[in-house]
Design an enzyme around this catalytic site. Structure first.
Site, PDB file in Angstrom:
ATOM      1  N   CYS A  89      -3.366   2.796  -5.482  1.00 48.91           N
ATOM      2  CA  CYS A  89      -2.666   3.670  -4.543  1.00 48.91           C
ATOM      3  C   CYS A  89      -1.253   4.007  -5.021  1.00 48.91           C
ATOM      4  O   CYS A  89      -0.736   5.091  -4.747  1.00 48.91           O
ATOM      5  CB  CYS A  89      -2.631   3.007  -3.162  1.00 48.91           C
ATOM      6  SG  CYS A  89      -1.989   1.319  -3.189  1.00 48.91           S
TER       7      CYS A  89
ATOM      8  N   HIS B  83       0.852  -1.185   0.000  1.00 49.35           N
ATOM      9  CA  HIS B  83       0.000   0.000   0.000  1.00 49.35           C
ATOM     10  C   HIS B  83       0.891   1.239   0.000  1.00 49.35           C
ATOM     11  O   HIS B  83       1.886   1.297   0.704  1.00 49.35           O
ATOM     12  CB  HIS B  83      -0.938  -0.001   1.207  1.00 49.35           C
ATOM     13  CG  HIS B  83      -1.970   1.074   1.098  1.00 49.35           C
ATOM     14  ND1 HIS B  83      -2.824   1.176   0.018  1.00 49.35           N
ATOM     15  CD2 HIS B  83      -2.261   2.134   1.896  1.00 49.35           C
ATOM     16  CE1 HIS B  83      -3.594   2.228   0.168  1.00 49.35           C
ATOM     17  NE2 HIS B  83      -3.280   2.828   1.301  1.00 49.35           N
TER      18      HIS B  83
ATOM     19  N   HIS C 262      -3.295   9.273   0.978  1.00 50.35           N
ATOM     20  CA  HIS C 262      -3.286   8.087   0.116  1.00 50.35           C
ATOM     21  C   HIS C 262      -4.633   7.869  -0.541  1.00 50.35           C
ATOM     22  O   HIS C 262      -5.649   8.406  -0.090  1.00 50.35           O
ATOM     23  CB  HIS C 262      -2.876   6.836   0.927  1.00 50.35           C
ATOM     24  CG  HIS C 262      -3.876   6.443   1.971  1.00 50.35           C
ATOM     25  ND1 HIS C 262      -4.199   5.130   2.253  1.00 50.35           N
ATOM     26  CD2 HIS C 262      -4.639   7.177   2.801  1.00 50.35           C
ATOM     27  CE1 HIS C 262      -5.103   5.087   3.205  1.00 50.35           C
ATOM     28  NE2 HIS C 262      -5.381   6.299   3.571  1.00 50.35           N
TER      29      HIS C 262
END
Ligand code: ZN
Length: 201
Positions: free
Chosen positions: A142, A36, A48
């Site tokens: 992401c 991530h 994010h």
């Protein structure tokens, strides 16, 4: 000649206290199944692309309650909530072609990064005004968000890395199974890029 700081960025070896506002950071999720990514914007906060699953959900820690913010699928959360106990890693920019080929996909980029203040401004702008589009695992994830903030170009490599690994492990089955995935990735990428090009900046 590489400075010590540049070398740390290249190797991704920086501790939490050494990262700087504007750094693209990432950590493992689900036992390393994927990573991530987000942009560290200073004051212990990270912006994010959280995705639909995290929509309208802000972490309940005191810091996120005080300084956090959510706009659609983009969120600002504290570094601790972002890392969720996982090791901090720093995405490398301006790496050589050789380094790019030898490092794990989704950990570095050949393109140079913008100055830190521009990276932070891009992340804050997207948080406040949107315009990045919806989360899409293949084409708008992401990693795309963080690379876009850092360079002005969106490109994620971890999905391509998974496709390559599958094809390597299962040469025939993998090739057959990943062809539609690769095709979907290419098509989705094109659609998303077109949408982003026409969105307000
Ligand atoms: Zn938090």
């Amino acid at each position: 000649m590489e400075s010590a700081y540049h070398k740390e960025i290249i190797t991704g070896k920086k501790s939490v206290c050494e990262i700087e506002a504007g750094d693209h950071i990432y950590c493992k999720r689900r036992g390393g199944l994927y990573d991530h990514h987000g942009i560290y914007v200073g004051e212990n906060m990270v912006i994010h692309l959280a995705g639909k699953a995290k929509k309208l959900q802000l972490y309940s820690c005191q810091e996120c309650r005080n300084k956090g913010f959510i706009n659609g699928e983009i969120a600002k959360i504290c570094l601790d909530c972002f890392l969720a106990g996982k090791k901090l890693r720093v995405y490398a920019y301006g790496v050589s072609y050789f380094q790019h080929k030898t490092r794990k996909n989704g950990t570095c980029c050949i393109r140079s990064a913008r100055p830190c203040h521009q990276v932070i401004a891009a992340a804050v702008h997207l948080l406040e005004h949107g315009g990045f589009g919806s989360y899409n695992l293949l084409a708008n994830n992401c990693e795309d968000f963080a690379v876009y903030c850092k360079t002005g170009f969106a490109e994620s490599k971890q999905i391509i890395g998974h496709i390559k690994r599958l094809t390597f492990i299962f040469p025939i089955v993998g090739a057959v199974a990943t062809l539609p995935l690769a095709a979907a990735y290419t098509v989705a990428k094109g659609i998303t890029a077109t949408r982003r090009d026409h969105s307000p900046t």
